[in-house]
Design a protein around this motif. Structure first.
Motif: not given
Length: 217
Positions: A105, A119-121, A129, A131, A134, A164, A173-174, A182
């Motif tokens: 992340a 979160l990873r992008y 980004p 999730v 969580k 989130l 995705e967000v 974010v």
């Protein structure tokens, strides 16, 4: 049925011996046809009674008792304790797989203690980004622990963490309603990494407000 008909026609049968041959043949044919019709009519009556009975009997045999239904359900679906064990195993596997994604992340947004969302992008591969993990309470604590072990930044933003957690499933995705919030977090994280690399002064963390609508969503 044939015997009854022939008995009724016995006088005619006895008369055949004295009747001329053509007449005897004709009368014999009539007697045979009468007997055949009688037998056919009897079979029709028997079938009219027997076929519905056979169908009812067949259907009745197919019916299952409550114990048989319960047993079949157990055999097809598995015993409750087996299903429960399978579900626990599936949840544990999903949790472990989720935890393996935490080190990858870019940031973990926390509540700070009750919620944690990783979160990873990747701009070149993702539209928004993702999730990747969580959880709440103990799971959230474990996410923060893994993030700390692998030097994944942890950012405290309680409203955003709750939003989130409630609105985004793992691997999704967000939503657009949280894009700005974010993006602010990720921009700050990237700025902190750049400052550490260059030795510059680290920026002040932004005040994150995902908005009332986003939090409710």
């Amino acid at each position: 049925m044939a015997v009854v008909v022939l008995r009724k026609q016995s006088p005619h049968l006895l008369a055949l011996g004295t009747a001329p041959l053509p007449v005897a043949i004709a009368q014999s044919a009539n007697l045979a046809s009468d007997a055949l019709l009688a037998v056919s009519g009897g079979l029709v009556i028997i079938a009219a009674i027997d076929v519905p009975f056979q169908l009812w009997q067949y259907t009745d045999k197919l019916k299952m008792t409550r114990d048989e239904i319960r047993q079949e359900f157990k055999e097809s679906e598995g015993a409750p304790e087996v299903r429960s064990r399978i579900r626990r195993t599936q949840r544990e596997y999903a949790r472990r797989r989720m935890m393996h994604e935490v080190p990858k992340a870019d940031v973990v947004v926390v509540n700070p203690t009750h919620f944690a969302v990783a979160l990873r992008y990747d701009e070149s591969r993702m539209r928004a980004p993702l999730v990747v993990a969580k959880g709440t309470d103990l799971v959230a604590a474990r996410i923060r622990e893994i993030a700390t072990e692998h030097s994944v930044p942890i950012f405290e933003a309680p409203p955003l963490a709750r939003a989130l957690h409630h609105s985004v499933e793992i691997g999704s995705e967000v939503p657009a309603t949280l894009y700005v919030a974010v993006a602010q977090v990720l921009t700050y994280i990237y700025q902190v990494k750049a400052a550490r690399t260059s030795g510059a002064r680290q920026p002040e963390p932004p005040a994150i407000d995902p908005g009332i609508d986003a939090v409710r969503h």
